[in-house]
Write a protein that holds these residues in place. Structure first.
Motif, short mmCIF file in Angstrom:
data_model
loop_
_atom_site.label_atom_id
_atom_site.label_comp_id
_atom_site.label_asym_id
_atom_site.label_seq_id
_atom_site.Cartn_x
_atom_site.Cartn_y
_atom_site.Cartn_z
N TYR A 22 0.92 -1.27 0.06
CA TYR A 22 0.00 -0.11 0.10
C TYR A 22 0.99 1.17 -0.09
CZ TYR A 22 -3.65 -3.25 1.29
OH TYR A 22 -4.60 -4.46 0.92
N GLU A 23 2.11 1.28 0.67
CA GLU A 23 2.83 2.21 0.69
C GLU A 23 3.49 2.70 -0.78
OE1 GLU A 23 5.87 1.42 3.58
OE2 GLU A 23 4.62 1.66 5.21
N ASP A 24 3.78 1.48 -1.33
CA ASP A 24 4.39 1.57 -2.75
C ASP A 24 3.35 2.40 -3.56
OD1 ASP A 24 6.53 0.47 -2.08
OD2 ASP A 24 6.03 -1.63 -3.05
N GLN A 25 2.01 2.18 -3.50
CA GLN A 25 1.06 2.46 -4.26
C GLN A 25 0.73 3.92 -4.12
OE1 GLN A 25 -2.55 0.35 -4.15
NE2 GLN A 25 -3.25 1.06 -6.17
N LEU A 26 0.80 4.32 -2.79
CA LEU A 26 0.63 5.81 -2.42
C LEU A 26 2.07 6.61 -2.72
CD1 LEU A 26 -1.20 5.50 1.03
CD2 LEU A 26 -2.10 6.33 -0.96
N ASN A 27 3.09 6.20 -2.97
CA ASN A 27 4.18 6.80 -3.21
C ASN A 27 4.07 7.01 -4.61
OD1 ASN A 27 5.64 6.73 -0.62
ND2 ASN A 27 6.34 4.70 -1.13
N GLU A 84 9.29 9.11 -1.31
CA GLU A 84 9.42 9.10 -2.81
C GLU A 84 10.95 8.46 -3.46
OE1 GLU A 84 9.68 13.23 -3.83
OE2 GLU A 84 7.86 13.64 -3.01
N ASN A 85 11.92 8.06 -2.53
CA ASN A 85 12.87 7.13 -3.06
C ASN A 85 12.51 5.74 -3.58
OD1 ASN A 85 14.75 9.30 -2.28
ND2 ASN A 85 14.83 8.47 -0.29
N GLN A 86 11.26 5.47 -3.08
CA GLN A 86 10.97 4.06 -3.55
C GLN A 86 10.17 3.97 -4.97
OE1 GLN A 86 11.79 1.32 -1.93
NE2 GLN A 86 12.71 2.42 -0.29
N VAL A 87 9.84 5.18 -5.50
CA VAL A 87 9.04 5.17 -6.60
C VAL A 87 9.67 4.66 -7.77
CG1 VAL A 87 8.01 6.55 -8.43
CG2 VAL A 87 7.84 7.37 -6.11
N ALA A 88 10.89 4.73 -8.11
CA ALA A 88 11.68 3.90 -9.14
C ALA A 88 11.60 2.38 -9.12
CB ALA A 88 12.94 4.53 -9.34
N ARG A 89 11.84 1.78 -7.68
CA ARG A 89 11.60 0.53 -7.61
C ARG A 89 10.07 0.06 -7.80
NH1 ARG A 89 9.50 -2.19 -3.83
NH2 ARG A 89 9.50 -0.49 -2.33
N THR A 90 9.36 0.70 -7.22
CA THR A 90 7.79 0.22 -7.47
C THR A 90 7.52 0.26 -8.87
OG1 THR A 90 7.19 1.35 -5.29
CG2 THR A 90 5.56 0.82 -6.81
N ILE A 91 7.92 1.07 -9.78
CA ILE A 91 7.53 1.37 -11.07
C ILE A 91 8.08 0.01 -12.00
CG2 ILE A 91 7.94 2.38 -13.29
CD1 ILE A 91 7.41 5.03 -11.55
N LYS A 92 9.46 -0.18 -11.37
CA LYS A 92 10.11 -1.62 -11.91
C LYS A 92 9.18 -2.89 -11.77
CE LYS A 92 14.92 0.18 -12.33
NZ LYS A 92 16.23 0.00 -11.62
N PHE A 94 5.97 -3.08 -11.11
CA PHE A 94 4.87 -3.06 -11.68
C PHE A 94 5.22 -3.52 -13.35
CE2 PHE A 94 2.55 0.73 -9.53
CZ PHE A 94 2.20 0.00 -8.63
N GLY A 95 6.49 -3.07 -13.75
CA GLY A 95 6.81 -3.59 -15.02
C GLY A 95 6.87 -5.01 -15.07
N ARG A 96 7.53 -5.69 -13.95
CA ARG A 96 7.70 -6.96 -13.96
C ARG A 96 6.28 -7.73 -13.96
NH1 ARG A 96 12.73 -5.62 -11.03
NH2 ARG A 96 11.34 -5.55 -8.97
N CYS A 97 5.37 -7.21 -13.24
CA CYS A 97 4.12 -7.83 -13.08
C CYS A 97 3.65 -7.84 -14.37
CB CYS A 97 3.48 -7.07 -12.23
SG CYS A 97 1.72 -7.79 -11.77
N VAL A 98 3.67 -6.59 -15.33
CA VAL A 98 2.93 -6.65 -16.60
C VAL A 98 3.79 -7.62 -17.37
CG1 VAL A 98 2.56 -5.18 -18.57
CG2 VAL A 98 2.12 -4.22 -16.43
#
Length: 205
Positions: A22-27, A84-92, A94-98
């Motif tokens: 949930y933190e990742d999504q909110l970030n 905000e430092n976790q945003v790049a990791r979260t987007i990666k 998401f990409g792996r999931c897709v």
């Protein structure tokens, strides 16, 4: 102050069991907001709209005192920090999931893992337990499988139900109870929204 809330049809205990997700999504939401508005957020939180078991039982029982006590005890807002430092990791992530979806990789967890707490085996802090309104950490099946549309065609879930629910008849009863609970919650939310709208119109008049 600017505060962002994300509504989830989960219980507070379920949110606390997977705070990192949930933190990742909110970030990500906070990052998008800042990019669009040029404005930072002062607070981010989840509003967990699924009613706790004790509150649902109180609403069904018709005991006004018990209902008032459980309503007073229920706090559906879970504050989560912005990082905000976790945003790049979260987007990666998401990409792996897709990528996995596009490659047709949908391997379920093993049946023996579904009855364990969701965080079992993770290196994480469970200092939030026991969660508000919960006497134990919910299992993987209780959080992930309960609302999965594919659960009855999933071999792991079927095996889990056979092991933990006393067979097919019990499985059907549990499913019916879950569906009834969801309908009750939907009616409760709809009734309260209708009351709020009526009150708002009265104030405007």
């Amino acid at each position: 102050k600017v505060q962002m809330y994300d509504l989830k049809t989960h219980e507070v205990s379920e949110v606390l069991a997977e705070k990192e997700l949930y933190e990742d999504q909110l970030n990500v939401y906070a990052y998008i907001w800042k990019g669009l508005r040029g404005q930072s957020l002062n607070r981010t939180a989840i509003i967990a709209t699924r009613l706790p078991n004790k509150l649902r039982e109180a609403l069904r029982g018709g005991n006004s005192k018990a209902r008032e006590q459980e309503m007073a005890a229920w706090n559906p807002v879970v504050d989560l920090p912005i990082n905000e430092n976790q945003v790049a990791r979260t987007i990666k992530d998401f990409g792996r999931c897709v990528d996995a979806i596009e490659d047709g990789k949908f391997e379920p967890r093993r049946a023996d893992q579904l009855g364990k707490p969701l965080g079992a085996g993770r290196k994480k802090d469970h200092g939030d337990w026991p969660a508000r309104g919960a006497d134990r950490e919910p299992t993987f099946a209780e959080i992930r499988c309960r609302t999965c549309d594919a659960r009855f065609s999933c071999p792991s879930f079927r095996a889990y139900q056979e092991q933990h629910s006393g067979g097919r008849r019990k499985q059907e009863q549990v499913t019916a109870q879950d569906e009834e609970t969801e309908r009750e919650q939907e009616h409760w939310i709809e009734d309260n929204l209708a009351e709020s709208e009526a009150a708002h119109r009265t104030i405007e008049q």
